[in-house]
Structures are given as structure tokens and as C-alpha cells.
Design a protein around this motif. Structure first.
Motif, mmCIF file in Angstrom:
data_model
loop_
_atom_site.group_PDB
_atom_site.id
_atom_site.type_symbol
_atom_site.label_atom_id
_atom_site.label_comp_id
_atom_site.label_asym_id
_atom_site.label_seq_id
_atom_site.Cartn_x
_atom_site.Cartn_y
_atom_site.Cartn_z
ATOM 1 N N ALA A 149 -47.761 -2.595 -39.438
ATOM 2 C CA ALA A 149 -48.175 -2.426 -38.042
ATOM 3 C C ALA A 149 -48.286 -0.945 -37.699
ATOM 4 O O ALA A 149 -47.654 -0.459 -36.754
ATOM 5 N N SER A 150 -49.102 -0.238 -38.450
ATOM 6 C CA SER A 150 -49.213 1.205 -38.258
ATOM 7 C C SER A 150 -49.881 1.578 -36.941
ATOM 8 O O SER A 150 -49.760 2.718 -36.476
ATOM 9 N N ASP A 151 -50.595 0.638 -36.324
ATOM 10 C CA ASP A 151 -51.324 0.926 -35.082
ATOM 11 C C ASP A 151 -50.591 0.444 -33.842
ATOM 12 O O ASP A 151 -51.179 0.402 -32.752
ATOM 13 N N VAL A 152 -49.318 0.065 -33.958
ATOM 14 C CA VAL A 152 -48.570 -0.418 -32.800
ATOM 15 C C VAL A 152 -47.286 0.390 -32.647
ATOM 16 O O VAL A 152 -46.895 1.154 -33.530
ATOM 17 N N ILE A 153 -46.649 0.217 -31.497
ATOM 18 C CA ILE A 153 -45.373 0.874 -31.231
ATOM 19 C C ILE A 153 -44.256 -0.048 -31.721
ATOM 20 O O ILE A 153 -44.208 -1.223 -31.359
ATOM 21 N N VAL A 154 -43.362 0.474 -32.541
ATOM 22 C CA VAL A 154 -42.248 -0.312 -33.075
ATOM 23 C C VAL A 154 -40.945 0.313 -32.602
ATOM 24 O O VAL A 154 -40.732 1.523 -32.776
ATOM 25 N N VAL A 155 -40.087 -0.498 -31.993
ATOM 26 C CA VAL A 155 -38.811 0.007 -31.492
ATOM 27 C C VAL A 155 -37.684 -0.884 -31.990
ATOM 28 O O VAL A 155 -37.881 -2.084 -32.203
ATOM 29 N N GLU B 265 -51.589 -1.736 -25.025
ATOM 30 C CA GLU B 265 -50.745 -1.277 -26.120
ATOM 31 C C GLU B 265 -49.945 -2.456 -26.637
ATOM 32 O O GLU B 265 -49.716 -3.435 -25.916
ATOM 33 N N ILE B 266 -49.533 -2.384 -27.898
ATOM 34 C CA ILE B 266 -48.737 -3.448 -28.520
ATOM 35 C C ILE B 266 -47.395 -2.863 -28.914
ATOM 36 O O ILE B 266 -47.332 -1.827 -29.589
ATOM 37 N N ILE B 267 -46.332 -3.527 -28.481
ATOM 38 C CA ILE B 267 -44.969 -3.075 -28.765
ATOM 39 C C ILE B 267 -44.241 -4.181 -29.510
ATOM 40 O O ILE B 267 -44.135 -5.310 -29.016
ATOM 41 N N VAL B 268 -43.742 -3.874 -30.704
ATOM 42 C CA VAL B 268 -42.916 -4.808 -31.461
ATOM 43 C C VAL B 268 -41.471 -4.331 -31.388
ATOM 44 O O VAL B 268 -41.160 -3.199 -31.771
ATOM 45 N N ALA B 269 -40.593 -5.183 -30.864
ATOM 46 C CA ALA B 269 -39.170 -4.870 -30.770
ATOM 47 C C ALA B 269 -38.449 -5.612 -31.887
ATOM 48 O O ALA B 269 -38.319 -6.840 -31.839
ATOM 49 N N ASP B 270 -38.022 -4.882 -32.905
ATOM 50 C CA ASP B 270 -37.404 -5.518 -34.068
ATOM 51 C C ASP B 270 -35.913 -5.727 -33.836
ATOM 52 O O ASP B 270 -35.176 -4.793 -33.542
ATOM 53 N N ASN B 271 -35.484 -6.985 -34.026
ATOM 54 C CA ASN B 271 -34.145 -7.420 -33.655
ATOM 55 C C ASN B 271 -33.222 -7.492 -34.872
ATOM 56 O O ASN B 271 -32.717 -8.567 -35.218
ATOM 57 N N ILE C 202 -52.093 -2.724 -19.892
ATOM 58 C CA ILE C 202 -51.265 -3.855 -20.293
ATOM 59 C C ILE C 202 -50.372 -3.443 -21.462
ATOM 60 O O ILE C 202 -50.840 -2.799 -22.406
ATOM 61 N N SER C 203 -49.124 -3.849 -21.412
ATOM 62 C CA SER C 203 -48.211 -3.687 -22.538
ATOM 63 C C SER C 203 -47.894 -5.070 -23.095
ATOM 64 O O SER C 203 -47.316 -5.904 -22.395
#
Length: 298
Positions: free
Chosen positions: A56-62, A37-43, A6-7
Motif C-alpha cells: 500500500a505504497s500510495d496510502v497512509i499507514v498508521v 485519501e486512504i488511511i489504513v490503521a494496522d492493529n 474524504i478520508s
């Protein structure tokens, strides 16, 4: 290596405090952490992706450079490795069984939306905005079972279906428009009542007005894509204006508000916001018709 099951995709814009609470609720899921996995998309937030990464050091940030929640979700999906996608908003808190229940519901439907529970600080003494939202905000059961769309703050689907339907659009009600495309392709939407997220009610009247200004501006653009939209729009505006005559009963009977003062504030909020919505809908219609006449003259 087995693919991530799951994403979880979270669009974010200038709300680190709520984002931190959202992420903490995801860390407490009964679904084993290695299964998602956890993905944060910063706008384009102040501080950018670096500010998000600090909490959020344990997640994917894009980064999501195109402004809007829809494009931000698309940016998150672009790096998602999961065979399923789960969407939640940064100002929501997920119940500990949210992921497990949402994914389980995909055995019964092609894609699903869950339940959103509005939270207020004090059920006996809410603000007018809180009292209204406690009863009427985020009725995902109605959205899904009657209106045939789910809000994207609590939405699950296989990654493959997202790829077939395509991404969320910008500048329109992106979740409603996406679900229309999915439904037209034959995908069946279902309601996962036990996949619960919690969303805080807006406390300030000005915040509630801003929310509806944004929604209506997006809704009219989507409505204009269908023939004869003007007649449906003005009819809807009239229904909205008259709806307090019926819906006040829901406030009086609601267990979400405690005491006559809280319920009276709920009625005030109902009359106020429905009157404002109807007024704004008429204003938007007049503006669109004036713009159309000006275009025809040129």
C-alpha cells in the motif's frame, strides 16, 4: 492547499490478501483520486505497518496499538484530513460508485450506512455457513431503518459529527454503541442503498461460530449498561431460538441460493446458528448473574 474532501479509514489485522483487494477497489472509484485519501490503521498485525506499506505504497499507514476494530478506526481518524469520513473493513470490496453514492447521501441525512452484499463462491453448492450468510448476513437496510444503527464496515459521516459524538469504544459492539450516542444527540441516520460494498461469506462453520461468540460477548456488555437488561436479554434469546420457524421462508424464496441442495443447507445453517446463539446467550446471562452474586457476597 484545499483540504482533502474524504478520508477513507480501514482497520486492518492480519489480512493482507483481502486488504489488497479492498485497496484495489478504492483505486477504481469513479470519485477522482485527488478527492480522497486512504488511511489504513494496522492493529498489531504480524509484520506491523511495514508489511502493510509494502502492498500500500500510495496510502497512509498508521499503527493502532490498542487492540480492537473501534480503537483502530479511531487511530485512523486521528490523522484524517478530510471533511468527510468513510469507513470500510479490510475484507470488503467497494463498488466503483461507493464513495460517490455515500457522500451524495449526506445531503439527505446527517450520517449514513450503505448496502453490504454477501458474496459466495458457488450459489449451487455453498457450504452450510455460506448458505446461511448468503441470505441473512449484513442486513444493513434492517439495521439502519429498523434498529437505528449502521455497521461500521460501510459508514459515512462528516468529520465534524465524529468529533462531536466521540470515538468508537472498545470491547463492545462499537458501531451500535456509537450510533446510539449519535442518535441521542439528534443526528439522523439514513440508508444509502447504492453505496455498496461486497463481503465474502464465511465458508467454515467454525468461523461463523467465532463471529457470533465475539458479537455476543460485545453485545452483552452493551446490554448490561441499561436497567432491566436481563429480561430483555432472555426474551431476545427465546425469540432467536424460535426464529427459524418463520425465517426458513426467506431461504426458500431467496435468489441468492440456487437449487434445493443449496436451500436445504441454508435451512440447516439457520437452525444451527440460531440454536447456538440462543444457547450462548443463556450461558452468558448465567455467567453474568453468577459473577454479580459472587461480587455481592464479597
Amino acid at each position: 492547499m484545499m483540504p482533502t474532501l474524504i478520508s477513507v479509514v480501514i482497520p486492518h489485522f492480519n489480512d493482507l490478501q483481502h486488504l489488497a483487494q479492498c485497496l484495489e477497489s478504492l483505486r477504481r472509484q469513479t470519485m477522482p483520486r485527488e478527492h480522497f485519501e486512504i488511511i489504513v490503521a494496522d492493529n498489531n498485525s504480524v509484520g506491523g505497518t511495514a508489511a502493510v506499506e509494502r502492498i500500500a505504497s500510495d496510502v497512509i499507514v498508521v499503527p493502532a496499538p490498542e487492540q480492537g476494530a473501534g480503537p483502530a478506526r479511531n487511530a485512523g481518524v486521528a490523522v484524517a484530513r478530510g471533511i468527510h469520513l468513510a469507513f470500510i473493513d479490510s475484507d470488503c470490496v467497494a463498488h466503483q460508485d461507493w464513495l460517490r453514492e455515500g457522500i451524495a447521501a449526506l445531503d439527505r441525512f446527517h450520517y449514513v450506512g450503505g448496502q453490504v452484499v454477501t458474496t459466495i463462491i458457488n450459489a449451487e453448492s455453498p457450504t452450510v455457513a455460506e448458505a446461511f450468510e448468503a441470505v441473512f448476513a449484513f442486513n444493513f437496510k434492517k439495521y439502519i431503518e429498523k434498529d437505528q444503527f449502521s455497521g461500521s464496515g460501510n459508514l459515512f459521516m462528516p468529520h465534524a459529527i465524529f468529533d462531536q459524538v466521540g470515538g468508537f469504544r472498545a470491547r463492545v459492539s462499537e458501531d451500535m454503541e456509537w450510533c446510539r450516542r449519535a442518535n441521542a444527540m439528534g443526528f439522523v441516520l439514513g440508508y444509502a442503498e447504492q453505496a455498496i460494498v461486497y463481503h465474502p461469506a464465511r465458508r467454515d462453520w467454525s468461523d461463523l461460530i467465532k463471529r457470533w461468540d465475539r458479537f455476543l460477548a460485545e453485545d452483552i456488555l452493551l446490554a448490561m449498561e441499561r436497567p432491566g437488561w436481563q429480561y430483555r436479554w432472555i426474551t431476545h434469546a427465546a425469540v432467536v431460538a424460535m426464529s427459524p420457524l418463520v425465517h426458513w421462508v426467506r431461504i426458500v424464496g431467496s435468489h441468492r441460493l440456487v437449487g434445493s441442495r443449496a436451500k436445504w443447507r441454508g435451512v440447516l445453517g439457520l437452525v444451527g446458528i440460531r440454536s447456538y446463539r440462543s444457547y450462548r446467550m443463556v450461558c452468558l446471562l448465567i455467567a453474568s448473574l453468577s459473577k454479580h452474586r459472587s461480587f455481592m457476597k464479597t
